[in-house]
Motif scaffolding. Sequence first.
Motif: not given
Length: 763
Positions: A601-605
Amino acid sequence: MVKDQRGEPLAGASVSISKLDLHEITNEKGEFTLSVPRRSSYAVSARHIGFVEVSRTVAFGDLSQPLVLTLKDDPKQLSEVQVTGRTETQEARLQPIKAEVINTRAVQEQPSTLVELMNRSAGIRIRQTGGLGSNAGLMMNGFQDRAIKNFKDGIPMDYLGAGYNIGLVPVNMLERVEVYKGVLPTNLGADALGGAVNLVTKKSLYRYAEASYEIASFNTHRASLNGLYTDTTRHFFIGGDAFVNRSDNNYKVDVTVTDHETAARRDATVRLFHNQFTNYYAEAYGGLTGKRWADELRVGVTWFRINRQNQYGSSMSQPFGAALSRQYSVIPTLRYRKAFNRLSLDQFLTVSNIHTQQVDTARGTYDWFGKFIPSPSRQGEITATGSLSDITFFYFTSRTHVGYRFNDVHKAEINVVSTNIGRDGNDPRGLKLPQTGQDILSLPAKYYKLVGAAGLQSVFWDEKLTNHLIAKYYYYNTSTINVDVYGSALGEHRYTSDGSFGIAEALKLAVTPSTFFRVSAEVATRLPEQDEMFGDGNFHRSNFLLKPEKSVNINAGFRTEKRNAYNLEINAFYRITRDLILKMPIDFLFTQNQNVSNVKGLGLETDLNVNLTRWLRANGNFTYQDFRVFDTGNRLTEDARLRNTPYFFANLGLNANITRMPGKGRLQLYYYFTFVREYYLDYIPKSLEPDGFLGLWGKAKFEAPNIIPSQALHSLGFTYHPVNDRFSVGFQAKNIFNTNVYDNFRIQNAGRSLHLKVNYTLK
């Protein structure tokens, strides 16, 4: 002694014998002490800002008398000197390795827990299985629980058991909290996949004492006391830290109850009645600093005790009314640090015995209203056989860090953490070997882990480009008797060992002094921990079939700031993990760590802080992460979101400082808002997820307790300093709209609560 022209002692003057490379700073009486070898004479010099440097040649025979150096005023001194620099907190934020730094000093007067402070940070969620003292699991950038390591002053905290953790330690005890995301610095050097939390305790060269006391809803009391004494030479120190946490945790929860006569089931709101928690922690330490053979030699001893009433297990499906658990230990520690010309050494050693007990002897069961239902055939309420377990875990931990600076460009580091753990115990009502009837807890269970890291730090282009290259080695072995998933003794002796290598790279490119890009990548291994394999002697089952989890992690980020105006940070991350170790519920009562074959998975913050006016500051952040299982071989769960894992959460905050109060008073007002999007206790088909953009709005296409609902929490508070910064009164109303709060495994946490805290500092 060093004096000025008027005969007044000069504190903070620098006295040196340059040819011997001896230096000393005068104390508040202007006194200093230098130990010198026997020679004919010495050139002793003294200097201080605003004075003319003086130097005197002293014969060895004259040293039997006190030496007095008088400094004259410097007529050419500047009328004002402005020194600019960065604090350790600011420096940590600017490293190539991504770190979220929580400045606990800024909020130590607030009646806030460390869990709440961390939950207000981007990319971080602390999930608790209940109120104060309940198990606290950290989730960060798609990883959770033991994939994220906990440290105290750079030392892995496993040796402290449950006595010192993010759910218990008061913020008053800490200077800051460093949260590393992805790649870890060499000096931490643990087998973490998702990052690490380093609790940095307060450091001081001066004498001080601090005390705080908090009283809150649900008969909650929290107190802390810490202090430090140093002699006038600042070569000797002694100090102590202590805190107490106590709460009835008797808040209201929504549960399903069963009528004893008709067996009909209905929903009800009840107050928890057997959920009390008490813990005591005390640490005394002392040592020497500033010696020729040691920058610091510190000896400490820690004592803690935990008493816990168990109201429920891994879920709120069944209540308990008599089961108890305890944990206690006395732990000695030793730490030695010394920096030579280019070489530095940091050695830590500890040995400890942590005792864990569980008492489950009720001959019957309880309902949610506290009514006891006798059952003579039962010997316990949690299980039919009950428990009187008494387990001792033996720890020996060694951490060695060696650094060598080749020049201003390159620095090499080696860090080795070695952990030896054994388990011994007994339970007259527990599992027995089928062949011999021997108590399974009395059989030897051993665990050994070694994690080594070697790193090279390099800076180029006038420090515009910084690079960290780190290589790691992981090894562990364990030996014990196997137990199946439901806790039955199989009688099979199991020996497991594994070793592997990893590599990490972190790069930072500074565009301006306040704007930079950074990227890091890592191929890492996370070894199963002893408590994941052995269990905890309470509600967490053993699993000796666990395999190490392996992961490829990539992080990329951007940060910019304008002094006294704003700072903005954006970070993206990608993970692909094999054999991820995930805590799962078993039979509604227990939990167990199991491997999840494939997760990616991937993510952004993002995180933004803005000074709206001279007295008003706002901050906000959000995190979105999309982690899914793949290659499951199951059409229904293929590409499903990782179970029991939030995928969107956000925070907002406002802080106002009002200095124009009567007298010398100062008032701080603050407001915090937290939102967590609904997520799912178990895997659900992707086709049943909400249709809204990225699943951020809309409803899931099913109705079941499997949904952990969206939550929006509001808190308000103030801190008032009536005279000066030494004394303060803080008040906070948490969850002011009394929203239902659900956390790990859909366990309900407390609703609205009121908190009052007083602090006093004696410097």
